[in-house]
Enzyme design. Structure first.
Site, PDB file in Angstrom:
ATOM      1  N   PHE A 313       0.861  -1.175   0.000  1.00 34.90           N
ATOM      2  CA  PHE A 313       0.000   0.000   0.000  1.00 34.90           C
ATOM      3  C   PHE A 313       0.898   1.225   0.000  1.00 34.90           C
ATOM      4  CE2 PHE A 313      -1.399   3.749   2.149  1.00 34.90           C
ATOM      5  CZ  PHE A 313      -2.598   4.031   1.537  1.00 34.90           C
ATOM      6  N   GLU A 314       0.629   2.137  -0.903  1.00 37.20           N
ATOM      7  CA  GLU A 314       1.275   3.446  -0.879  1.00 37.20           C
ATOM      8  C   GLU A 314       0.475   4.392  -1.757  1.00 37.20           C
ATOM      9  OE1 GLU A 314       5.329   2.901  -2.195  1.00 37.20           O
ATOM     10  OE2 GLU A 314       4.730   2.076  -4.134  1.00 37.20           O
TER      11      GLU A 314
END
Length: 420
Positions: A313-314
């Site tokens: 996740f980013e």
């Protein structure tokens, strides 16, 4: 075997000497690396860990884990800014940020990626209708594309990755590569012998943001098939990044497998020695150089703590990757072959890059975005989060992998800590 020309031999010896000097410097408690890069230092911080204390690692682990639990138990809502953009009445008429949802996925992962997309749609994207970009080194099947179109609210782009960008370069020494991969495999480094995994790490480090489709976007939210999302988001996270001048957003931070990045930091120091002006004076140096909780990792990685933002996740600004400091640095890394001779991941590469070349105040910890990618979870004490246990992180035997406490202690200003 033909002899090495004398000029080339001298250059090889010189490079070895420079590398040795840098390695000695980074592991010496009496040599501040700020001295190497003094011309670039306009602020008070130096490229050296500034918080050394004599505590047993076991004690540090317990203190850091308690800190993480205390932070996550603190009730929060959403960022305390006066510019949160709420869901529009009609998402199809909404003036969205220049952003996309992004996933690298294979046809066989349809079920997993649909499960994750349904959660993202429910928690966030059904309110804003951001487009999706699906990347694959193979053509997508009709079954995959129809399955995706049935669950996304925004436009779906199904994109092929050119083989020239995906496959390992032909200059890689295959004999050395095979020897090194066998060694890493014997040390239980995951995916060490899977060339496709090395390709993925390299592509996510230096190629994806220049894909023709992604060139049209500035921001991306990366997600992975099979990950779970727990918290409702009633504001536009991309507009939050844009309006608050944020470059990189993360949720979970961990230590990496130290054997996989033995030379990532030394190669980075080689680059910085030749390009000292690239270093940002307010970088996240302590996060990258901490040596208290897992000193064996810092030692094995030749000065790098191995702390990194977990990139499955980013939310980030791709213009940062396209900038000269990052793109020149990552091109230099690529030229050394470390993505294949070791197993450099895109997560440590992104983390070292943003930690050195960007202002740490532009890195945002999204404490209100709870998610899980086995075996790690982030679940804050937030009323919009459900189906997760508050302050849950991981199993007891993995407590020492927590790097979030380091980010909180060493890199977050009071205003950043109090943004929730």
């Amino acid at each position: 075997m033909a002899s090495i020309p004398r000029k080339i031999a001298r250059l090889m010896v010189f490079a070895l000497i420079v590398s040795t000097i840098i390695l000695v410097a980074v592991n010496s408690s009496s040599f501040g690396l700020g001295g190497w890069f003094g011309s670039a230092q306009t602020g008070p911080r130096k490229l050296v860990f500034s918080n050394n204390k004599s505590k047993p690692p076991e004690k540090v682990v317990e203190e850091n884990y308690k800190l993480l639990q205390d932070v996550l138990m603190k009730p929060i809502l959403e960022p305390k800014t006066d510019n949160l953009v709420r869901p529009p009445a009609d998402p199809d008429q909404y003036d969205r940020a220049n952003a996309t949802m992004l996933v690298l996925v294979r046809n066989r992962e349809l079920g997993q990626v649909v499960r994750t997309i349904k959660q993202i749609e429910k928690k966030f994207n059904s309110k804003f209708h951001y487009p999706y970009v699906f990347l694959n080194e193979k053509p997508f099947t009709d079954k995959f594309m129809s399955g995706i179109k049935a669950v996304v609210s925004g436009t779906a782009y199904f994109e092929h990755i050119d083989a020239a960008d995906w496959e390992q370069p032909d200059w890689i020494d295959v004999k050395k590569q095979n020897q090194d991969m066998r060694q890493l495999d014997s040390e239980n480094v995951g995916y060490a012998k899977q060339v496709s995994y090395h390709n993925m790490c390299r592509y996510y480090s230096l190629g994806f943001y220049n894909h023709p489709r992604l060139r049209q976007f500035k921001y991306y939210w990366r997600f992975e098939p099979g990950t779970d999302y727990y918290c409702d988001l009633n504001y536009d996270v991309f507009k939050f990044m844009e309006l608050n001048n944020k470059t990189y957003g993360f949720v979970i931070a961990l230590y990496d497998v130290e054997q996989s990045v033995r030379t990532l930091w030394p190669r980075t120091l080689e680059y910085l020695a030749a390009n000292p002006a690239a270093l940002h004076p307010n970088g996240a140096y302590d996060f990258l150089l901490e040596n208290q909780q897992n000193p064996h990792k810092t030692k094995e990685a030749n000065g790098y703590s191995t702390c990194h933002f977990w990139s499955n996740f980013e939310i980030a600004d791709m213009d940062f990757y396209r900038s000269k400091p990052y793109s020149d640095w990552v091109s230099y890394l690529d030229s050394t072959g470390g993505f294949y001779y070791e197993r450099w991941g895109d997560a440590p590469v992104h983390s070292v890059g943003v930690g050195l070349f960007e202002d740490r105040d532009k890195i945002h910890w999204f404490r209100d975005i709870g998610y899980k990618h086995q075996p790690y979870t982030l679940c804050s004490n937030c009323p919009t989060c459900s189906k997760c246990k508050t302050a849950e992180f991981t199993y007891d035997h993995l407590k020492d992998q927590n790097c979030l406490a380091n980010w909180w202690k060493y890199e977050m200003s009071e205003s950043q800590r109090n943004i929730y």
